[in-house]
Design a protein around this motif. Sequence first.
Motif, PDB file in Angstrom:
ATOM      1  N   ALA A 133       0.773  -1.349  -0.018  1.00 21.87           N
ATOM      2  CA  ALA A 133      -0.029   0.033  -0.010  1.00 21.87           C
ATOM      3  C   ALA A 133       0.943   1.423   0.045  1.00 21.87           C
ATOM      4  N   GLN A 134       2.024   1.218   0.824  1.00 19.22           N
ATOM      5  CA  GLN A 134       2.862   2.348   0.759  1.00 19.22           C
ATOM      6  C   GLN A 134       3.445   2.611  -0.471  1.00 19.22           C
ATOM      7  N   LEU A 181       2.357   1.922  -3.678  1.00 12.25           N
ATOM      8  CA  LEU A 181       1.351   2.415  -4.413  1.00 12.25           C
ATOM      9  C   LEU A 181       1.145   3.693  -4.271  1.00 12.25           C
ATOM     10  N   ALA A 182       1.203   4.131  -2.843  1.00 12.62           N
ATOM     11  CA  ALA A 182       1.046   5.436  -2.611  1.00 12.62           C
ATOM     12  C   ALA A 182       2.194   6.679  -2.868  1.00 12.62           C
ATOM     13  N   GLU A 184       1.901   6.857  -6.836  1.00 11.86           N
ATOM     14  CA  GLU A 184       1.009   7.984  -7.120  1.00 11.86           C
ATOM     15  C   GLU A 184       1.639   9.319  -6.735  1.00 11.86           C
ATOM     16  N   ARG A 207      -4.500   0.567  -4.745  1.00 10.55           N
ATOM     17  CA  ARG A 207      -4.033   1.247  -3.521  1.00 10.55           C
ATOM     18  C   ARG A 207      -5.170   0.965  -2.371  1.00 10.55           C
ATOM     19  N   THR A 246      -5.824  -2.648  -1.452  1.00  8.43           N
ATOM     20  CA  THR A 246      -4.666  -3.099  -0.612  1.00  8.43           C
ATOM     21  C   THR A 246      -4.990  -2.683   0.759  1.00  8.43           C
ATOM     22  N   GLU A 247      -5.285  -1.440   0.896  1.00  2.69           N
ATOM     23  CA  GLU A 247      -5.621  -0.869   2.136  1.00  2.69           C
ATOM     24  C   GLU A 247      -6.785  -1.375   3.109  1.00  2.69           C
TER      25      GLU A 247
END
Length: 570
Positions: free
Chosen positions: A205-206, A208-209, A212, A244, A247-248
């Motif tokens: 998740a991190q 993907l963030a 972005e 993302r 996933t979160e």
Amino acid sequence: MARHDGTKRGWLARAALAAGAAGAMMAGVVASPALAASTGYDALAKLFDEWRAFERPAMVDGAADYGAAAMARKAAGLSAFRDRLAAIPTAGWTQAELVDHRLVAAEINGLDFDLRVLRPWARDPAFYVSVWPHRTDVPSRDAPVSFPEIELYNYKFPLAKADQAVLARQFAAIPGFLAQARVNLKDSNARDLWVYGTQSLRNQAQALAMLEAGTLTVTTLEGAWNANLAGASPALRAAVAKARAATEDFVRWLEAEAPGKTGPSGVGKENYSWYLKNVHLVPYSWDDEVALLRRELERAHATLKLEEHNNRALPPLLPADDKASLDRLAAERLDRFVAFLVDDGIIPDKPYLKESLVPQTVRFVPPGDRQFFAHVTHREPMLLYAHDYHWIDLARMRDEPHASPIRRRTLLSNIWDSRAEGFATGFEELVMHAGLYDDNPRARELVWIMLANRAARGLASLYVQANMWTLEQAGLFQAEWTPRGWAGARDSLTTFEQLLYLRQPGYGTSYISGKLLFDRLLTRYAHAQDKAGKPFALRELMRQFNDAGMIPTTAIEQELVPPTTPGLGE
């Protein structure tokens, strides 16, 4: 990437050339005209291609299908491959060809074990990580992973339109894949896999963030660069955002479910021993490895104290205290290390030798943030340059793909771990004994500290696999028996390592058992040379060892040591 002839004739021709160059010590790869006409090896190569196609999961709506029905179909198809492999005539084959046959059997055993015992798709939440920003330093991921891997480091940024389309499809499949994961994992009760494995999804998740936001760094064999969505299509941006968010949401589900998980996560002693023998081709049982790793842990601690005694009149080896100092030290020691390997007759020179190590140059870590390896490298960078033989291996695989159609492709189930991790660990001690630290005696102490750490964490992993310890207990043991307090029981490195060794049986011990298997290979090779009246040349052994490919050390021994050479009582 260059390709070599994958037929028996092409493989044998190259083997015959190698045999001519190496003489009697390479008896295992000698070909004959009669063998060159055989079709047996061609049948093995054909079976291997079909096996790899079968092993890959079926795809449904762009995502791999790891559901119960799909896995049952895999299990039902295994026996046909085993029967076909057994039916291939191998009479008269060279040792090299027999090794390839053995490797295919090991891969089939690996999937069999996954289906019967490990079942990562049904037990292990970390299996559902799809996004990988960094190239691992070994031939493939060092724990079970799902297909396909979204390897961001293989792309150039800004992304070409064709690459954007590929990534958009792959990211778009992640929400559905994680929805499937909830179904597949519903009966899992493996507490440590859930409690510790959730961090792997947080990392996704991190990443993907950061992708972005344009702040993600990706690393590969050639170096590191920024990955961002500059100029990306709306479809790709939307797919990344949805991946993302999914996933979160999956992380929140895992966190909510984890407290109710109470069961063991290890595979048990009997299963572990079967896996070592039949998949990783390691000739030890769980009990054997306990004895061997305990002995290496004791040897490392005892020898460290003797080194410290011998060096007692020398000033302490202090870490570099700022980035500029470390950068100078790292650059100077890299040049020293590469020159030593070539000039002192350790390994043959190659164009990629230094090039593969430059991107791995040590980076400065502030004192309060240092974990185990930073404590070592800030004192003497060559310790990790020795273990970074991994990157030399990867460069060789890229630039000199193996002639064998089986060895040219990375072996499944981490069958290569005794060769990759075991030799990299053994190489640290090898170059020390060969004189690398003669100008810096205190660095010898670091070699024993590194060995103690690896023995402690591997020994702990054995008790976790036997369901005698939890991962928390393993971390405490690893910290207790790593000298100088350089490993924290709950720091991110220790918890990452112990989770990895739980997820992939045999990996945590491969650093030590693989090192010992290389010792055995060197011993038997040198003994055969003595019996033949030939001098032992380390560079020649290393050439043959490297040329054999990324296969288990026992398989390399099968090729390099004549079958008539007596064993060591086994």
